[in-house]
Design a protein around this motif. Structure first.
Motif, mmCIF file in Angstrom:
data_model
loop_
_atom_site.group_PDB
_atom_site.id
_atom_site.type_symbol
_atom_site.label_atom_id
_atom_site.label_comp_id
_atom_site.label_asym_id
_atom_site.label_seq_id
_atom_site.Cartn_x
_atom_site.Cartn_y
_atom_site.Cartn_z
ATOM 1 N N ALA A 251 0.839 -1.204 0.000
ATOM 2 C CA ALA A 251 0.000 0.000 0.000
ATOM 3 C C ALA A 251 0.874 1.254 0.000
ATOM 4 O O ALA A 251 0.584 2.244 -0.697
ATOM 5 N N PHE A 252 1.944 1.223 0.772
ATOM 6 C CA PHE A 252 2.862 2.364 0.817
ATOM 7 C C PHE A 252 3.560 2.557 -0.528
ATOM 8 O O PHE A 252 3.624 3.682 -1.056
ATOM 9 N N PHE A 253 4.076 1.474 -1.111
ATOM 10 C CA PHE A 253 4.789 1.581 -2.396
ATOM 11 C C PHE A 253 3.859 2.034 -3.515
ATOM 12 O O PHE A 253 4.286 2.744 -4.435
ATOM 13 N N ASN A 254 2.572 1.655 -3.451
ATOM 14 C CA ASN A 254 1.618 2.111 -4.470
ATOM 15 C C ASN A 254 1.452 3.626 -4.423
ATOM 16 O O ASN A 254 1.349 4.286 -5.461
ATOM 17 N N LEU A 255 1.396 4.167 -3.212
ATOM 18 C CA LEU A 255 1.289 5.624 -3.079
ATOM 19 C C LEU A 255 2.520 6.319 -3.661
ATOM 20 O O LEU A 255 2.401 7.317 -4.383
ATOM 21 N N MET A 256 3.699 5.806 -3.342
ATOM 22 C CA MET A 256 4.929 6.411 -3.848
ATOM 23 C C MET A 256 5.003 6.305 -5.375
ATOM 24 O O MET A 256 5.408 7.247 -6.060
ATOM 25 N N LYS A 257 4.561 5.149 -5.888
ATOM 26 C CA LYS A 257 4.612 4.950 -7.343
ATOM 27 C C LYS A 257 3.646 5.887 -8.058
ATOM 28 O O LYS A 257 3.932 6.386 -9.160
ATOM 29 N N PHE A 258 2.508 6.160 -7.418
ATOM 30 C CA PHE A 258 1.542 7.057 -8.039
ATOM 31 C C PHE A 258 2.129 8.460 -8.181
ATOM 32 O O PHE A 258 1.892 9.143 -9.186
ATOM 33 N N CYS A 259 2.897 8.905 -7.174
ATOM 34 C CA CYS A 259 3.545 10.224 -7.265
ATOM 35 C C CYS A 259 4.497 10.270 -8.460
ATOM 36 O O CYS A 259 4.588 11.294 -9.157
ATOM 37 N N ILE A 260 5.221 9.183 -8.661
ATOM 38 C CA ILE A 260 6.152 9.139 -9.793
ATOM 39 C C ILE A 260 5.376 9.152 -11.103
ATOM 40 O O ILE A 260 5.754 9.842 -12.070
ATOM 41 N N THR A 261 4.275 8.406 -11.146
ATOM 42 C CA THR A 261 3.456 8.362 -12.363
ATOM 43 C C THR A 261 2.911 9.737 -12.704
ATOM 44 O O THR A 261 2.869 10.141 -13.864
ATOM 45 N N ARG A 262 2.477 10.459 -11.665
ATOM 46 C CA ARG A 262 1.987 11.820 -11.869
ATOM 47 C C ARG A 262 3.130 12.816 -12.087
ATOM 48 O O ARG A 262 2.888 13.988 -12.320
ATOM 49 N N LYS A 263 4.379 12.332 -11.961
ATOM 50 C CA LYS A 263 5.572 13.173 -12.114
ATOM 51 C C LYS A 263 5.544 14.362 -11.143
ATOM 52 O O LYS A 263 5.857 15.500 -11.501
ATOM 53 N N ASP A 264 5.166 14.046 -9.916
ATOM 54 C CA ASP A 264 5.067 15.045 -8.853
ATOM 55 C C ASP A 264 6.149 14.764 -7.818
ATOM 56 O O ASP A 264 5.947 14.025 -6.850
ATOM 57 N N GLY A 265 7.338 15.349 -8.029
ATOM 58 C CA GLY A 265 8.474 15.077 -7.156
ATOM 59 C C GLY A 265 8.295 15.627 -5.750
ATOM 60 O O GLY A 265 8.700 15.009 -4.764
#
Length: 974
Positions: A311-325
């Motif tokens: 669940a934690f890694f999914n949240l982090m991956k979503f930020c990368i997908t949205r390109k929101d550093g």
């Protein structure tokens, strides 16, 4: 009892005035002060008085009849007072009889635009009564949570929202886990979740569909408040030591995780996205704690965290997908804070997909990721092989502490952010790198030492990259402090584009601030991080850049100071007597250059560095003594102390000199030839700035302690000290001057043979040149010599003057401490007083009047004999006859002192025998001292400084203020 009656009678009068129809006041502070006193334990008798509850009943009755009849401040005061009454179990019975709580709740539920103070008073009342289970049932009947949700969600003040959320959480927790009322708990949760459900789902003919409004500002604002409330409730559950079923109810009845995830489709707004991620992260941790760690029925091993980890890694991956550093870094910071809230309930190591890892290490990697991409692995030349090995070791360390999912996300971020497309849209920015560092520094209080060292090493490598880029850009030549670089090929290395980040002055400043903070906080040395050995080399390059930003220069100097203090091995000081072959050699010219910088901040920081070097050179690293002499730094510091235009720089220069004067080599090779004492006495007498003056006193004290001051200055020295204590208005100057006097006591007692505060039975006599046995009589004589010596320079008069007139608490405490020690000594040795009077009797001419002046008296001017009246008449007659103004000037020139010969030049030092006006006979001193109650004096000043008011006097002030308000209102009518 009489005092209590006075308080109650005055309070009854004030309460009656509050209920007048036309009551108004311009002073709102009195309401707060009155509430503070009513809440105090010593005033509990007031709340037990019958008329207080009766007044609340009258007030709430008047408000119910006509809200505008009572002043809003009085309504707020009444609600706060009711909350105090409700905290007493006996009084709450009376409140129920008068139906006060019921009427107060109905009042708050009115559709009325209350002021924030009334809302806050109502919330505090609810907070006070929710401690009783029976009252919680009463509030349930009134559905009071709807009001609390409204106060939590709408645009209210910070205090209203914060208190409302806390009371709502308490009601929710008690209903769920104390009263086990599932129906009410679900009703409250449904009311909280309603704004989300109403705007997320639309049911048409039994088919569930999603209705989406993208980035609707009004909608986002409404749901943001709901997400904030949910995050608060979920994070509050992390503080519980027992399991709550709240999380289970959210999961079963609201499908919480999926519901919140669906909000993502509503927005591309990063602010709203951050709210969603905060709520999801809080839910994940609450679910982990209450469904796994605190759940006795959990079947999985306690270290199995795969579901939570994914669940934690999914949240982090979503930020990368949205390109929101930025959201990526903020999310890592939030998870770190939430993980720390679990404390010892969470295992140190967890298992995620059959990998045993430390969760905090994964968070640190994500924290540092944008910074780590700024470090490039260049093909180094042969003589830098050792540095390559260090870099390799650090990279291997990062790989070892990371799990597979962490590494996958790191590579995903690299491919998204550091690709050609990512660089084109500017995903890698200096702002992102700054956010990384600031986020890490925000966690300094929760970071473990191991993670702090990992971060410190990363910052050191980023600093080396910045210096390497500077070398290539400026085509600099290698010298004694060169850093690793590989020429122009360095710029061609993958990933490209990070040069702009590394070259940004703000990033460089943040890196140095981060290094300094971590090194200071965790006491990191070269033993934990070998990379720190090259820190001075890098900073030397930074400081040699004349175009460097002022903020960066200041931080570089501070970091050099820290490096000198932390990274110099004490053992090395025994092996070397010079600095040849080290980067420290280059510091000399850099320090001298920066001492002449145009910006005072740089000069000031350079002096702080020099002070640190001087301090270390005394014992820990003597080689720095020759370093300071060779660079001719001490004379420059003295000139800065005398002539610099900035007071902070002059103060720092004196502070530096105070460290140097105790070092023999520095004193003999320059400082002894300077007019230090003369100038310090001048500064103590004539300087207007307290910071400079305070440091000058300390510097002179150090000289007096370690060196011999010429006899011609002795009278002036003690006169100036006394002037600083009596004539100066700055606390720091007074304290330093009193400490100088204390140092004089220590020196005199040490000369008399005292060791560690007591006289030994056997000591070496300097007078008799032999070892002698000390008897009580000899000890008494020695003490008498000391007190007689300080008496003649006015110390006793200074003490009395301070005790009578001093307003500074710190100065008063120090003076009283010294006075008590003296009283103790005189009571122990009864014959001291006679001994002192015999040794140093005061002549009548020296006996002072006890009206001591509060400031230095000007040098007396010789009085000229007055003009004879007959001569004056002749002068006036001659003026009238001759009309010559020069005759008038000549006749009165001595009295007016306007001629050039009569003008007095400003004295450099205070009058030499200024101290004599403070010389007090010992018996007179003790008579005056015994007339002062020292403990009562301290207590009185303490109350004054803490603004503690007598309750009766406060009530009198309020009555007076209310009377003036009435008079003003009457005068306004005309």
């Amino acid at each position: 009892m009489q005092k209590q009656e006075e308080v109650l009678s005055r309070l009854r009068m004030i309460f009656d005035i509050f209920l007048r129809e036309n009551f108004s006041t311009t002073n709102n502070v009195y309401f707060e002060k009155l509430l503070t006193h009513l809440q105090a334990k010593e005033n509990a008798f007031v709340l037990q008085a019958p008329f207080v509850v009766e007044w609340v009943d009258r007030c709430i009755t008047s408000v119910t009849e006509d809200f505008n009849k009572i002043h809003p401040k009085v309504i707020s005061f009444m609600l706060n007072l009711t909350s105090f009454l409700a905290s007493n179990e006996w009084i709450i019975v009376r409140l129920r009889e008068l139906d006060i709580v019921n009427r107060a709740v109905k009042l708050l539920q009115r559709e009325h635009n209350f002021s924030p103070s009334i809302k806050l008073g109502g919330i505090r009342l609810m907070k006070a009564i929710t401690v009783y289970s029976i009252v919680v049932a009463f509030l349930r009947m009134h559905r009071i949570w709807t009001l609390l949700i409204q106060y939590s969600n709408n645009d209210h003040t910070l205090y209203v929202v914060r208190e409302a959320r806390q009371v709502l959480y308490n009601m929710l927790y008690k209903s769920c886990d104390k009263l086990h009322d599932k129906a009410v708990t679900l009703e409250i949760l449904s009311e909280i979740m309603q704004p989300i459900h109403d705007n997320l789902y639309k049911n048409t003919e039994g088919v569930e569909r999603i209705h989406i409004k993208v980035d609707d500002n009004e909608l986002l604002h409404k749901i943001s408040a709901t997400l904030d409330l949910l995050s608060h409730i979920l994070q509050q559950t992390l503080m519980l030591e027992e399991r709550t079923t709240l999380i289970t109810l959210l999961k079963e009845y609201h499908d919480f995780e999926i519901t919140i995830w669906k909000l993502i489709d509503m927005t591309h707004n990063p602010y709203f996205t951050e709210k969603i991620f905060t709520t999801l992260s809080s839910y994940n941790f609450a679910l982990l704690l209450h469904e796994k760690l605190l759940n006795p029925d959990a079947t999985e091993p306690p270290e199995e965290f795969t579901e939570f980890g994914l669940a934690f890694f999914n949240l982090m991956k979503f930020c990368i997908t949205r390109k929101d550093g930025v959201s990526f870094v903020k999310l890592a910071e939030l998870n770190h804070v939430l993980w720390k809230k679990l404390g010892t309930r969470a295992p140190k190591e967890i298992v995620i997909q059959q990998e045993r890892v430390t969760f905090e290490n994964q968070l640190i990697c994500f924290h540092m990721l944008p910074l780590l991409f700024s470090m490039k692995y260049a093909q180094k030349i042969a003589n830098e092989e050792s540095k390559v090995e260090l870099f390799d070791a650090y990279i291997v360390k990062l790989l070892e502490i990371s799990c597979e999912q962490t590494l996958r996300l790191c590579y995903t971020m690299r491919d998204n952010f550091f690709s050609a497309d990512g660089m084109a849209v500017g995903l890698v920015t200096a702002g992102l790198a700054n956010k990384c560092i600031h986020s890490l520094l925000a966690l300094e209080n929760v970071l473990d030492r191991e993670q702090a060292i990992t971060v410190c090493q990363a910052l050191l490598y980023v600093l080396r990259e910045a210096v390497a880029m500077s070398v290539i850009t400026n085509s600099a030549q290698d010298d004694c402090h060169s850093v690793s670089s590989a020429g122009s090929s360095y710029l061609e290395l993958y990933p490209r584009g990070t040069e702009q980040v590394v070259n940004d002055p703000q990033v460089l400043h943040s890196v140095m601030v981060g290094l300094r903070t971590l090194i200071e906080r965790f006491k990191i040395t070269w033993k934990e991080s070998v990379e720190t050995i090259g820190l001075v080399n890098c900073l030397a390059f930074v400081l040699e850049n004349t175009n460097m930003d002022v903020r960066c220069t200041v931080q570089a100097l501070k970091l050099v100071q820290l490096a000198v203090e932390h990274f110099l091995s004490p053992n090395m000081a025994l092996l070397v007597d010079n600095l040849q072959g080290s980067a420290l050699v280059c510091l000399g010219p850099i320090i001298v250059k920066r001492m002449h910088d145009t910006m005072w901040e740089v000069r000031d920081t350079t002096l702080e560095l020099t002070t640190s070097i001087a301090s270390i050179s005394r014992m820990k690293f003597p080689a720095f003594q020759r370093f300071l002499i060779d660079s001719k730094i001490p004379p420059i510091v003295y000139e800065m102390a005398k002539n610099d235009s900035e007071v902070y720089v002059r103060a720092s220069a004196f502070k530096c000199l105070s460290q140097m004067v105790s070092i023999n080599l520095l004193w003999e090779n320059g400082l002894s030839q300077l007019d230090l004492v003369d100038h310090l006495l001048f500064v103590m007498y004539r300087e207007n700035n307290d910071i400079v003056k305070a440091e000058a006193v300390i510097t002179l004290m150090k000289i007096y302690e370690h060196r011999k001051i010429h006899e011609k200055y002795k009278n002036t020295l003690f006169s100036t000290l006394n002037y600083c204590i009596i004539g100066d208005h700055h606390t720091e100057v007074k304290l330093n001057a009193l400490n100088f006097w204390r140092r004089e006591f220590y020196r005199q007692f040490s000369n008399q043979g005292m060791i560690d505060g007591s006289f030994p039975t056997v000591t070496f006599s300097k007078e008799q040149k032999k070892i002698v046995t000390l008897t009580e009589k000899e000890i008494q004589t020695s003490i008498a010599k000391v007190f007689g010596g300080v008496q003649q320079y006015g110390y006793f008069g200074i003490l009395l003057k301070c005790l009578r007139e001093e307003t500074s608490m710190e100065v008063l405490e120090l003076v009283i401490k010294g006075a008590k020690i003296m009283i103790e000594k005189f009571e122990r040795y009864e014959g001291i007083m006679e001994e002192i009077e015999m040794r140093s009797p005061l002549s009548d001419r020296e006996r002072p009047t006890f009206d001591f002046p509060s400031q230095a008296q000007p040098t007396p001017i010789p009085q000229q004999p007055p003009v004879n009246p007959t001569e004056a008449d002749e002068v006036i007659e001659s003026i009238l006859n001759s009309q010559d103004v020069q005759l008038l000037e000549k006749a009165f020139e001595t009295q007016m002192q306007i001629n050039a010969e009569g003008e007095k030049t400003e004295k450099r030092h205070i009058e030499e025998f200024y101290y004599k006006q403070f010389v007090v006979p010992l018996r007179q001193f003790f008579k005056e001292l015994k007339a002062i109650d020292l403990d009562q004096l301290v207590k009185h000043h303490q109350e004054w400084f803490e603004c503690k008011e007598n309750f009766t006097s406060l009530l009198d002030d309020i009555l007076g203020a209310l009377k003036r308000d009435d008079e003003n209102m009457i005068s306004d009518c005309y």
